[in-house]
Design an enzyme around this catalytic site. Structure first.
Site, PDB file in Angstrom:
ATOM      1  N   SER A 154       0.818  -1.213   0.000  1.00  0.00           N
ATOM      2  CA  SER A 154       0.000   0.000   0.000  1.00  0.00           C
ATOM      3  C   SER A 154       0.852   1.263   0.000  1.00  0.00           C
ATOM      4  CB  SER A 154      -0.919   0.052   1.226  1.00  0.00           C
ATOM      5  OG  SER A 154      -1.439  -1.205   1.517  1.00  0.00           O
ATOM      6  N   LYS A 197      -5.139  -3.957   1.239  1.00  0.00           N
ATOM      7  CA  LYS A 197      -5.991  -3.629   0.083  1.00  0.00           C
ATOM      8  C   LYS A 197      -7.028  -2.558   0.461  1.00  0.00           C
ATOM      9  CE  LYS A 197      -4.109  -6.265  -3.043  1.00  0.00           C
ATOM     10  NZ  LYS A 197      -3.107  -5.637  -3.932  1.00  0.00           N
ATOM     11  N   SER A 229      -2.350 -16.556 -10.107  1.00  0.00           N
ATOM     12  CA  SER A 229      -0.995 -16.058 -10.394  1.00  0.00           C
ATOM     13  C   SER A 229      -0.042 -16.677  -9.377  1.00  0.00           C
ATOM     14  CB  SER A 229      -0.963 -14.546 -10.236  1.00  0.00           C
ATOM     15  OG  SER A 229      -1.229 -14.225  -8.884  1.00  0.00           O
TER      16      SER A 229
HETATM   17  N1  LIG Z   1      -4.235 -12.942  -8.543  1.00  0.00           N
HETATM   18  C1  LIG Z   1      -5.329 -12.513  -7.945  1.00  0.00           C
HETATM   19  O1  LIG Z   1      -6.221 -13.281  -7.624  1.00  0.00           O
HETATM   20  C2  LIG Z   1      -5.481 -11.032  -7.678  1.00  0.00           C
HETATM   21  C3  LIG Z   1      -6.769 -10.519  -7.502  1.00  0.00           C
HETATM   22  C4  LIG Z   1      -6.923  -9.158  -7.275  1.00  0.00           C
HETATM   23  C5  LIG Z   1      -5.804  -8.332  -7.218  1.00  0.00           C
HETATM   24  N2  LIG Z   1      -4.547  -8.885  -7.388  1.00  0.00           N
HETATM   25  C6  LIG Z   1      -3.392  -7.975  -7.320  1.00  0.00           C
HETATM   26  O2  LIG Z   1      -2.753  -7.903  -8.579  1.00  0.00           O
HETATM   27  C7  LIG Z   1      -1.415  -7.453  -8.368  1.00  0.00           C
HETATM   28  C8  LIG Z   1      -0.475  -8.338  -9.168  1.00  0.00           C
HETATM   29  O3  LIG Z   1      -0.494  -9.638  -8.615  1.00  0.00           O
HETATM   30  P1  LIG Z   1      -0.605 -10.972  -9.469  1.00  0.00           P
HETATM   31  O4  LIG Z   1      -1.738 -11.759  -8.881  1.00  0.00           O
HETATM   32  O5  LIG Z   1      -0.594 -10.679 -10.915  1.00  0.00           O
HETATM   33  O6  LIG Z   1       0.704 -11.763  -9.011  1.00  0.00           O
HETATM   34  P2  LIG Z   1       2.218 -11.661  -9.463  1.00  0.00           P
HETATM   35  O7  LIG Z   1       2.946 -12.647  -8.634  1.00  0.00           O
HETATM   36  O8  LIG Z   1       2.348 -11.766 -10.936  1.00  0.00           O
HETATM   37  O9  LIG Z   1       2.609 -10.159  -9.098  1.00  0.00           O
HETATM   38  C9  LIG Z   1       3.074  -9.716  -7.883  1.00  0.00           C
HETATM   39  C10 LIG Z   1       4.429  -9.088  -8.148  1.00  0.00           C
HETATM   40  O10 LIG Z   1       4.857  -8.359  -7.007  1.00  0.00           O
HETATM   41  C11 LIG Z   1       6.255  -8.501  -6.935  1.00  0.00           C
HETATM   42  N3  LIG Z   1       6.722  -8.089  -5.619  1.00  0.00           N
HETATM   43  C12 LIG Z   1       6.565  -8.720  -4.428  1.00  0.00           C
HETATM   44  N4  LIG Z   1       7.148  -7.996  -3.445  1.00  0.00           N
HETATM   45  C13 LIG Z   1       7.664  -6.878  -4.036  1.00  0.00           C
HETATM   46  C14 LIG Z   1       8.384  -5.762  -3.549  1.00  0.00           C
HETATM   47  N5  LIG Z   1       8.690  -5.628  -2.250  1.00  0.00           N
HETATM   48  N6  LIG Z   1       8.795  -4.830  -4.440  1.00  0.00           N
HETATM   49  C15 LIG Z   1       8.505  -4.933  -5.757  1.00  0.00           C
HETATM   50  N7  LIG Z   1       7.811  -5.976  -6.261  1.00  0.00           N
HETATM   51  C16 LIG Z   1       7.394  -6.934  -5.400  1.00  0.00           C
HETATM   52  C17 LIG Z   1       6.477  -9.968  -7.281  1.00  0.00           C
HETATM   53  O11 LIG Z   1       7.804 -10.239  -7.655  1.00  0.00           O
HETATM   54  C18 LIG Z   1       5.514 -10.127  -8.440  1.00  0.00           C
HETATM   55  O12 LIG Z   1       6.155  -9.803  -9.666  1.00  0.00           O
HETATM   56  C19 LIG Z   1      -1.178  -7.474  -6.865  1.00  0.00           C
HETATM   57  O13 LIG Z   1      -1.384  -6.186  -6.326  1.00  0.00           O
HETATM   58  C20 LIG Z   1      -2.278  -8.391  -6.391  1.00  0.00           C
HETATM   59  O14 LIG Z   1      -2.621  -8.205  -5.036  1.00  0.00           O
HETATM   60  C21 LIG Z   1      -4.370 -10.201  -7.632  1.00  0.00           C
END
Ligand SMILES: NC(=O)c1ccc[n+]([C@@H]2O[C@H](COP(=O)([O-])OP(=O)(O)OC[C@H]3O[C@@H](n4cnc5c(N)ncnc54)[C@H](O)[C@@H]3O)[C@@H](O)[C@H]2O)c1
Length: 311
Positions: A154, A197, A229
């Site tokens: 956040s 979130k 993911s």
């Molecule tokens: N997958 C789901 O179900 C879902 C649903 C709603 C929202 N989201 C959100 O979507 C966004 C992307 O997630 P995703 O699901 O595509 O997974 P993802 O694993 O592809 O992406 C998360 C990324 O964050 C990076 N990361 C972790 N810690 C970090 C840090 N300290 N500094 C920089 N990067 C960091 C990881 O290396 C990864 O590349 C996130 O905010 C996630 O909460 C995901």
């Protein structure tokens, strides 16, 4: 009417594989003509760069015109640090970080300015989250784990808007990704990630007002449906969540990263120039439901009613 990002540069922070939302978003911006830079977390970035170099992502990189998605730059980013001096020695000396130079948020800003000049980017996408205790219920989460989730997931967005917005032209756009667990209980989404979130969504409203008035930029967040993911797999419950979601949504389909990517491009485009401070649900309508479908519910809605039909 066509969304055209020709001549614009997009930064997608949070790409370290070709499965997550970040990669799909980067690709759709490239399809729309943008130059795309990405930033990845050092512990995951080395492997990503290696598979990219070896051509193992070529299939995923294939664009609609047959060319391959190219990244203008790939930057290291640990979004838990605003400046390099905040990073503890153990991180700076870690072999995945040591050779990377300044991997802080300010470091990313400085590198982009050095590479592209004083106004280096038009769209910033925050597609990252991290909660070290995500597998624990909130009730069992430590202060340290909770604050780490908020710091990485956040405050990182606040810090990015704070540092990039002064460099961006009016009309530029910031976008992050959030999840329904901010406002409804999703068991197994623990470690303070639900709080992170909720903060992200509240901050979106405040940043939209403050950065809107000060710099003329827009700030939004997409509440994406669940998707398996790499990050989501860490919760250990994503398969069950996705199945429940698919069978109970108004549109009974799996959410794809492309669904989220298309909406991201739209929200960042001039077609959304009056949209800011918004949480946009991109979830096949799941958020609108108040009850799981039960015995007979679908028959009830699908049966021909007594509404007169035309013709
Ligand atoms: N997958 C789901 O179900 C879902 C649903 C709603 C929202 N989201 C959100 O979507 C966004 C992307 O997630 P995703 O699901 O595509 O997974 P993802 O694993 O592809 O992406 C998360 C990324 O964050 C990076 N990361 C972790 N810690 C970090 C840090 N300290 N500094 C920089 N990067 C960091 C990881 O290396 C990864 O590349 C996130 O905010 C996630 O909460 C995901």
């Amino acid at each position: 009417m066509k969304i055209d990002f020709t001549g614009k540069r997009v930064l997608v922070a949070g790409v370290a594989d070709d499965v997550g939302f970040g990669f799909a978003i980067a690709k759709q911006f490239a399809e729309a003509g943008a130059k795309v830079c990405i930033a990845g977390w050092p512990p995951a970035l080395g492997i990503f760069e290696t598979v990219l170099r070896r051509g193992k992502l070529d299939e995923s990189r294939k664009m609609s015109d047959g060319s391959l998605l190219e990244f203008e730059r790939i930057y290291p980013l640990d979004a838990s640090f605003d400046t390099l001096d905040q990073a503890p020695a153990a991180i700076k000396e870690n072999k995945r970080y040591a050779e990377r130079g300044d991997f802080s948020i300010q470091g990313l800003v400085d590198r982009m300015v050095a590479d592209f000049g004083p106004s280096p980017v038009d769209v910033v996408i925050h597609s990252l989250a991290n909660g070290p205790e995500v597998a624990k219920p909130l009730l069992d989460t430590t202060r340290e784990g909770y604050l780490a989730a908020l710091s990485a997931s956040s405050y990182s967005f606040v810090s990015m808007v704070r540092r990039f917005a002064p460099l961006m032209k009016p009309g530029s756009s910031f976008l992050s990704l959030t999840y329904l667990a901010s406002e409804r209980v999703i068991p197994r989404y623990g470690g303070g990630m639900s709080s992170a979130k909720a903060a992200l969504e509240a901050d979106t409203r405040y940043l939209a007002f403050e950065a809107g008035r000060r710099f003329g930029v827009r700030v939004n967040t997409i509440s994406a449906g669940p998707y398996a993911s790499r990050a989501a797999n860490v919760t250990g419950a994503i398969a069950a969540i996705v199945n429940f979601y698919e069978s109970n949504s108004p549109i009974p389909a799996m959410l794809t990263p492309e669904n989220v990517a298309h909406s991201s491009v739209f929200l960042s485009s001039p077609f959304a120039s009056a949209i800011t401070g918004t949480t946009l649900y991109v979830d096949n309508g799941f958020h609108a439901m108040g009850k799981a479908l039960g015995e007979g519910d679908l028959d009830w809605v699908l049966k021909a009613g007594d509404v007169p039909r035309v013709g």
